[in-house]
Design a protein around this motif. Sequence first.
Motif, mmCIF file in Angstrom:
data_model
loop_
_atom_site.group_PDB
_atom_site.id
_atom_site.type_symbol
_atom_site.label_atom_id
_atom_site.label_comp_id
_atom_site.label_asym_id
_atom_site.label_seq_id
_atom_site.Cartn_x
_atom_site.Cartn_y
_atom_site.Cartn_z
ATOM 1 N N VAL A 150 0.855 -1.187 0.000
ATOM 2 C CA VAL A 150 0.000 0.000 0.000
ATOM 3 C C VAL A 150 0.891 1.236 0.000
ATOM 4 O O VAL A 150 1.814 1.360 0.807
ATOM 5 C CB VAL A 150 -0.928 -0.002 1.226
ATOM 6 C CG1 VAL A 150 -1.823 1.225 1.208
ATOM 7 C CG2 VAL A 150 -1.776 -1.271 1.247
ATOM 8 N N HIS A 151 0.601 2.149 -0.911
ATOM 9 C CA HIS A 151 1.369 3.388 -0.966
ATOM 10 C C HIS A 151 0.862 4.400 0.044
ATOM 11 O O HIS A 151 1.651 5.049 0.736
ATOM 12 C CB HIS A 151 1.301 3.986 -2.372
ATOM 13 C CG HIS A 151 2.112 3.207 -3.361
ATOM 14 N ND1 HIS A 151 2.105 3.461 -4.705
ATOM 15 C CD2 HIS A 151 2.963 2.167 -3.190
ATOM 16 C CE1 HIS A 151 2.910 2.629 -5.334
ATOM 17 N NE2 HIS A 151 3.436 1.821 -4.432
ATOM 18 N N SER A 152 -0.441 4.570 0.114
ATOM 19 C CA SER A 152 -1.004 5.580 1.015
ATOM 20 C C SER A 152 -2.392 5.159 1.457
ATOM 21 O O SER A 152 -3.112 4.465 0.725
ATOM 22 C CB SER A 152 -1.070 6.947 0.315
ATOM 23 O OG SER A 152 -1.951 6.885 -0.794
ATOM 24 N N VAL A 153 -2.751 5.569 2.677
ATOM 25 C CA VAL A 153 -4.088 5.332 3.236
ATOM 26 C C VAL A 153 -4.555 6.653 3.847
ATOM 27 O O VAL A 153 -3.843 7.250 4.668
ATOM 28 C CB VAL A 153 -4.079 4.208 4.294
ATOM 29 C CG1 VAL A 153 -5.468 4.057 4.903
ATOM 30 C CG2 VAL A 153 -3.617 2.897 3.682
ATOM 31 N N ILE A 154 -5.741 7.098 3.431
ATOM 32 C CA ILE A 154 -6.308 8.336 3.961
ATOM 33 C C ILE A 154 -7.594 7.983 4.693
ATOM 34 O O ILE A 154 -8.467 7.286 4.155
ATOM 35 C CB ILE A 154 -6.608 9.350 2.837
ATOM 36 C CG1 ILE A 154 -5.346 9.601 2.005
ATOM 37 C CG2 ILE A 154 -7.127 10.655 3.418
ATOM 38 C CD1 ILE A 154 -5.581 10.512 0.827
ATOM 39 N N LEU A 155 -7.706 8.453 5.924
ATOM 40 C CA LEU A 155 -8.905 8.237 6.723
ATOM 41 C C LEU A 155 -9.747 9.520 6.690
ATOM 42 O O LEU A 155 -9.317 10.568 7.170
ATOM 43 C CB LEU A 155 -8.523 7.875 8.165
ATOM 44 C CG LEU A 155 -9.695 7.609 9.117
ATOM 45 C CD1 LEU A 155 -10.506 6.403 8.654
ATOM 46 C CD2 LEU A 155 -9.178 7.386 10.535
ATOM 47 N N TYR A 156 -10.944 9.423 6.095
ATOM 48 C CA TYR A 156 -11.846 10.558 6.000
ATOM 49 C C TYR A 156 -12.904 10.460 7.095
ATOM 50 O O TYR A 156 -13.365 9.365 7.439
ATOM 51 C CB TYR A 156 -12.550 10.574 4.639
ATOM 52 C CG TYR A 156 -11.629 10.817 3.465
ATOM 53 C CD1 TYR A 156 -11.257 12.105 3.114
ATOM 54 C CD2 TYR A 156 -11.154 9.757 2.694
ATOM 55 C CE1 TYR A 156 -10.420 12.342 2.026
ATOM 56 C CE2 TYR A 156 -10.313 9.984 1.614
ATOM 57 C CZ TYR A 156 -9.950 11.269 1.288
ATOM 58 O OH TYR A 156 -9.127 11.499 0.228
#
Length: 1052
Positions: free
Chosen positions: A140-146
């Motif tokens: 995984v390159h990036s994980v964004i939590l909205y």
Amino acid sequence: MRAPAEPPAALRRRRPALLLLLLLLTNFLPSFGKETLRTTAVTPQFEQNMDYVDFIHLNILEKKVLNNSEVSVQYLCSKPCIVNLEAVASSEFRTGVPVYRRRWKDEKNLYVSRTRQVHLKFPSIMIYRDDYIIRNSIIVHSVILYAWISHKSVSSYDVEQNEDYQDAVAKNYTFLEAVPPFERPYKDHKVCLQWGADYLWMLQANRIPQCPHESDRVQILNFIYASSGEKTGIVKKFEQFENRELETVRQHQIDYPMFTVSIWLYLLHHCEKDLCGILYFIDPKEMYSTPAVFLNEEGYVHIQMHLMRGDDLAVKTSFSLPLKQWFRLDLSFKGGQIEVSSVGKNLKRHHHQSFTFREDFYYDDTAGYFVLGGSGYVNGIEAFFGPVKYYRLSVLETEQISNPLHDKETVGQIELYYERCMDIQEIVYEYRYVVRQGEKAQRNCYYENYYLELIHKYGEKSKCDAFMWGKELREKYHALFKLLQEMDFSAPVLEDESDTVLEVGQRIFEKVAKGLSSADGLSNMGSSVPLLVDSSCCGYHKASYFLAVIFETGLGVSVDRTKAFVETIRLMDDELLKAQTKENGDVFMWLKHEATRGNAAAQQRLAQMLFWGQQGVAKNPEAAIEWYAKGAIETEDPVLIYDYAIVLFKGQGVKKNTKLALELMKKAAAKGLPQAVNGLGWYYHNFKRDYRKAAEHWLIAEELGNPDASYNLGVLYLDGIYPGVPGRNQTVAARYFYKAAQGGHIEGTLRCSLYYITGNMEDFPRDPEKAVIWAKHIAEKNGYLGHVIRKALNAYLELSWHEALLHYILAAETGIEVSQSNLAHICEERPDLARKYLATDCVWRYYNFSVSQVNAPSFAYLKMGDFYYYGYQNQSKDLELSMRMYAQAALEGDSQGFFNLALVIEEGNSIPSYILDHLEIDQALHSSNTSLLQELYYRCWNHSNQESISPCSLALLYFYMRVFWNNILQSTLIYFMGTFLLSILVAFAVQYFQSLSARNSPGTRSEPSSDEPSSSGNSNEDATRLVQQDESTYSNNLAQQDSNPQNPLVTS
């Protein structure tokens, strides 16, 4: 972080309420990217008729994608609302993939700040490593939590929500750091497999590929390396990771590199001109790539990087690196940023600087090779390299880097040595300056006083008796001051201070070397060492090498591990020793006689001996050229014509004459001499710049087998000037270099060695062992070493054992095999000398070194084989090693090797199969000792001199006799022969007893007659007559044989 929302109109009309609300909200302002405590705020409830601003805030203690990651959601709703959480991940193949969703409704707690703890759950392939159930975890390159709040009717809570994040009443987000696959834990599945699945798992468990244990931390250098400032250095090539997870991360970081390099240095000087190499990367096109770290003339660090779009940009630090003190240079690279730090021995940061480039770097550390120090493209720094550590996939702060300076003792000795050297250089320069000033003052009086001028010219040289240095310093360097007083400083003054000091160092060395070469010189080694140190400190590197050999071998001191033309002449080769001569020797005089008579071969050999100083003859280029000229003119020999043309072209020992040289070169080429055809190509290339004609001549010479021509053609392709071929072609050039190297060309061999060490060429896979062998072959042709070996040989021939021992040790420690075996031979001949002056076991040490070489002689293998077989002094016996040595001698064609292996079998030992396979003995013979002995004795006889009786021929004959006798003993013939012999013995016994009984019977006894002569009186006369009769018969027979030479039946 988003901009604050515009306040509603009702709120703008109520300024007091606005101020109160702002005061309350100061406790709840979101701080994106900053960790806060997990606390639940208690806010007093105001009247519901007041307007509020909705907000939502995320607090995470550990911002990583982990199983059950806990997030604290703090929010406020002014109306019944729905709170939404969503995690979106991006990988190499897909972006914006929702991997986690959670929502809840809140209808009752209005106008109150609420906090809710949520445990995030992600797919297993994102947070666990591969196992027998999770087969393909993803990177995984990036994980964004909205997080957002919506005011939609809570009655629609159970309906699928598709509300856009951008239209939310309040929203926020934060980044989560993805964990690399190789750092993730294994999952405890807590399931029981069915019997069939469990059985299949047991069968295939060992077949599942397991990632090997690897780390991105590489220790490039873990010892102290002295960089001389020349075009030599350490080459390091990195391969792809075997671990699939690490390799995947590395490939992802090619366009966004993240790595760190830490280098310990002890700088002696800044770069003398332009740039000097510290650490740089060379790509497959032989161009500088990321990173390229150099030192400039002022001591600043110059860093050049290769950007993604193909440009190269460089920066320079604002701080310079210190001299003559240990420090650590740390460089970290991330995307388009560089962090440079200088750290002292106490690990305190001295300097730090950051650089940001306009775009990211391109970096692939497997597509090329690293170089520490110098190379064919740039000189290295003049410094000591300490440990060098490389983090291939990590960006670390200075405090996180683990690269200690281990060897404290050596580090301290280097510092003490250069502190002493600073004192010595200052003393030498000042002493010479003082003496010069005194001479200058006296010279002013010489023009007025003729007597003083004569004293200065023929009397004692000037020296400084009144020391300006303190007592402590004079006592510390007593030997140096004494030697300076004995030296003559009347030579012309050198302008450069370093040249002045170097000249003094050379004088000190020559004086010490002369003393060591005397009969008892080695006995005074202890007093010579300090002077050699002083010479070394003055920059005279031959003294440095002397010291290294002395401390390595214990030559006259205790062992301290911390501190032309080469002729291959072995002392065991009597024929070569007899060929050594001098100008008044028989060999030289005979050659001179034959050369005077017009013998072309004698003229050529005589000229070579004089030009190069071979076979014990002193070097005399002028005399050599006379013979070259005489042979070229008188004998018309093409080789002599070519040699004479070369010296005329270059002006070696004679005035340059290009016109005559060209005529002679064409004349030799017309006679078909390959090197002359190559010489014409060299002329057109260097003098006329006519590359087409040069290539034509080189192609002809190359077909005739000239290695120089092959190399020259390679240079044309490498420089991109081959006629009709656009651009450079390194592949074709490398093939020509290889062909030249096979013919013994020095430069071609060096280039091929570089290709093998780097592995950058398609036809030259990386092979460090072959690279070292090729480079060593050239290094042994060093002219200075040839001079040392010649001095050693001359001393040996003159029975000057001390001088021979000294010079052979100096040559042997450089790795030249012939000097190592010769030194071991001297130590065997004179064990008293070796025991007296050497702290190491000379015989064992240098025969051992010799057999470690590629070109070791067979007798060295036999010696080491005997040492291992019988045990040598403190060395234990090792039968297997002994057999390996004998086998290697046999492979070199030495019959003694086969003989010794046969004796090993005769003594009841067995030879391992791998040794027999190495000897290429048929495996069908391995199980039978008789067959093996027959094969070994036959090979022994086959490799020995078959024209004379040798031990091998006798051993083979004895072996066949034993086999024949054993075959007889094992057959029925032995019983027949035994019966026959017994019958004959019985018959003889019966006959003997019968004759005995017949003599003793009555009436048969004979009486002696009265006329029979007595035995004492006439026996001599009878014997004389008998002899005379035999002689006369023999002479008659000889006469008959002479008269009938054709008669084959004549008897004697």
